[in-house]
Design a protein around this motif. Structure first.
Motif, PDB file in Angstrom:
ATOM      1  N   LEU A   1      32.453  53.035  54.395  1.00 52.46           N
ATOM      2  CA  LEU A   1      33.860  52.581  55.560  1.00 52.46           C
ATOM      3  C   LEU A   1      34.132  53.944  55.965  1.00 52.46           C
ATOM      4  N   LYS A   2      34.239  54.108  57.606  1.00 47.87           N
ATOM      5  CA  LYS A   2      34.789  54.899  58.185  1.00 47.87           C
ATOM      6  C   LYS A   2      36.000  54.511  59.310  1.00 47.87           C
ATOM      7  N   VAL A   3      37.009  55.113  58.958  1.00 48.16           N
ATOM      8  CA  VAL A   3      38.160  55.033  59.779  1.00 48.16           C
ATOM      9  C   VAL A   3      38.332  56.026  60.864  1.00 48.16           C
TER      10      VAL A   3
ATOM     11  N   ASN B   1      37.072  58.743  55.413  1.00 47.63           N
ATOM     12  CA  ASN B   1      35.776  58.330  55.202  1.00 47.63           C
ATOM     13  C   ASN B   1      35.710  57.717  53.835  1.00 47.63           C
TER      14      ASN B   1
ATOM     15  N   LYS C   1      29.839  55.202  49.886  1.00 51.53           N
ATOM     16  CA  LYS C   1      29.470  53.800  49.072  1.00 51.53           C
ATOM     17  C   LYS C   1      29.838  54.251  47.682  1.00 51.53           C
TER      18      LYS C   1
ATOM     19  N   ILE D   1      42.527  47.976  58.520  1.00 49.20           N
ATOM     20  CA  ILE D   1      41.083  47.847  57.829  1.00 49.20           C
ATOM     21  C   ILE D   1      40.752  46.438  57.657  1.00 49.20           C
TER      22      ILE D   1
ATOM     23  N   VAL E   1      37.283  50.978  63.226  1.00 48.11           N
ATOM     24  CA  VAL E   1      37.246  50.826  61.771  1.00 48.11           C
ATOM     25  C   VAL E   1      35.514  50.228  61.676  1.00 48.11           C
TER      26      VAL E   1
ATOM     27  N   LEU F   1      32.410  49.200  59.271  1.00 53.41           N
ATOM     28  CA  LEU F   1      31.972  49.172  57.763  1.00 53.41           C
ATOM     29  C   LEU F   1      30.520  48.972  57.732  1.00 53.41           C
ATOM     30  N   ASP F   2      29.662  49.682  56.903  1.00 50.41           N
ATOM     31  CA  ASP F   2      28.293  49.844  56.807  1.00 50.41           C
ATOM     32  C   ASP F   2      27.747  50.103  58.112  1.00 50.41           C
TER      33      ASP F   2
ATOM     34  N   ARG G   1      36.217  39.192  57.740  1.00 50.94           N
ATOM     35  CA  ARG G   1      35.997  40.596  56.926  1.00 50.94           C
ATOM     36  C   ARG G   1      36.011  40.299  55.523  1.00 50.94           C
TER      37      ARG G   1
ATOM     38  N   LEU H   1      34.750  43.176  52.281  1.00 45.10           N
ATOM     39  CA  LEU H   1      36.390  43.697  51.949  1.00 45.10           C
ATOM     40  C   LEU H   1      37.326  42.884  51.361  1.00 45.10           C
TER      41      LEU H   1
ATOM     42  N   MET I   1      33.827  46.126  48.561  1.00 44.46           N
ATOM     43  CA  MET I   1      34.772  47.254  48.419  1.00 44.46           C
ATOM     44  C   MET I   1      36.186  46.680  48.266  1.00 44.46           C
TER      45      MET I   1
END
Length: 238
Positions: free
Chosen positions: A2-4, A23, A26, A47, A58, A60-61, A73, A78, A156
């Protein structure tokens, strides 16, 4: 995983988040710390799609999910354990757990296996499986909230203040359970006010203040409680 990236979000015209970035690798366990009203819960809601992201991304993968509806999501892996130990009070413990697998209701064998897995992880829930959830203690409700999220088979898990209003002994049980979830291969983002719990179990911490990340550090990287409390309560950003 996950990267915000520099997200701005809020409610109506009121902005709560002002460029939040973090961040979660995994298999990692990352904690987001902060006091009341700092933007912790809003970050989680952004998120999972319960609050619209006005700016930023946002991811994800490797996939930008800004425009993916909240219900979709969940199908991407998630799952949010909301603040407040929310349960369906008029339903039994087992019925609550089965609600977590509602979108998989045709997979009876898989659901039965996952239900037994939750009971093994939280034996108290098995003991009380026929009891209405409204009769549970605060700690039991928190276990039920986590168990219900696990029934969705997430990759996640986002946990919003799982230790809030719980006795120290129960907090220790919840912390051990969270560590056990990572052993299952889950990636975890934990929102907390409990600094001690976060330092005990997280790999990396962020502190949010005024809707901005004020501090971040790898746990064990020479971090001191006094230093963390300075950024938690106020002081120079780092």
């Amino acid at each position: 995983m996950l990267k915000v990236d520099s997200i701005v979000a809020g409610y109506g015209r009121t902005r709560i988040l002002h460029g939040v970035s973090l961040n979660v690798p995994k298999g990692g366990l990352v904690a987001l710390l902060g006091g009341n009203g700092t933007g912790k819960s809003t970050t989680l809601k952004a998120i999972v799609g319960l609050v619209a992201v006005q700016e930023g991304q946002v991811v994800l993968d490797g996939r930008v999910i800004n425009d993916v509806p909240a219900e979709q999501r969940a199908s991407l892996g998630l799952s949010l354990v909301p603040q407040g130990k929310e349960v369906f009070a008029g339903m039994s413990v087992e019925e609550n757990l089965l609600m977590g697998a509602y979108h998989r209701r045709r997979d009876r064998q898989g659901i039965a296996s996952d239900l037994e897995g939750v009971y093994q992880r939280f034996p108290r829930l098995k003991e009380r499986r026929k009891v209405n959830a409204g009769m549970l203690s605060g700690g039991e409700r928190q276990m039920l909230s986590i168990g219900r999220s696990l029934m969705a088979r997430p990759s996640m898990l986002l946990l919003d203040e799982p230790s809030a209003a719980l006795a120290p002994r129960i907090v220790e049980e919840i912390a051990e359970a969270i560590l056990g979830l990572r052993d299952l291969g889950l990636t975890l983002l934990l929102v907390e006010q409990n600094v001690g719990m976060a330092l005990d179990i997280a790999d990396h911490i962020y502190v949010i203040r005024g809707g901005r990340i004020a501090y971040e550090r790898e746990v064990g990287d020479g971090i001191a409680m006094e230093e963390l409390q300075e950024f938690y309560l106020g002081g120079q950003e780092h």
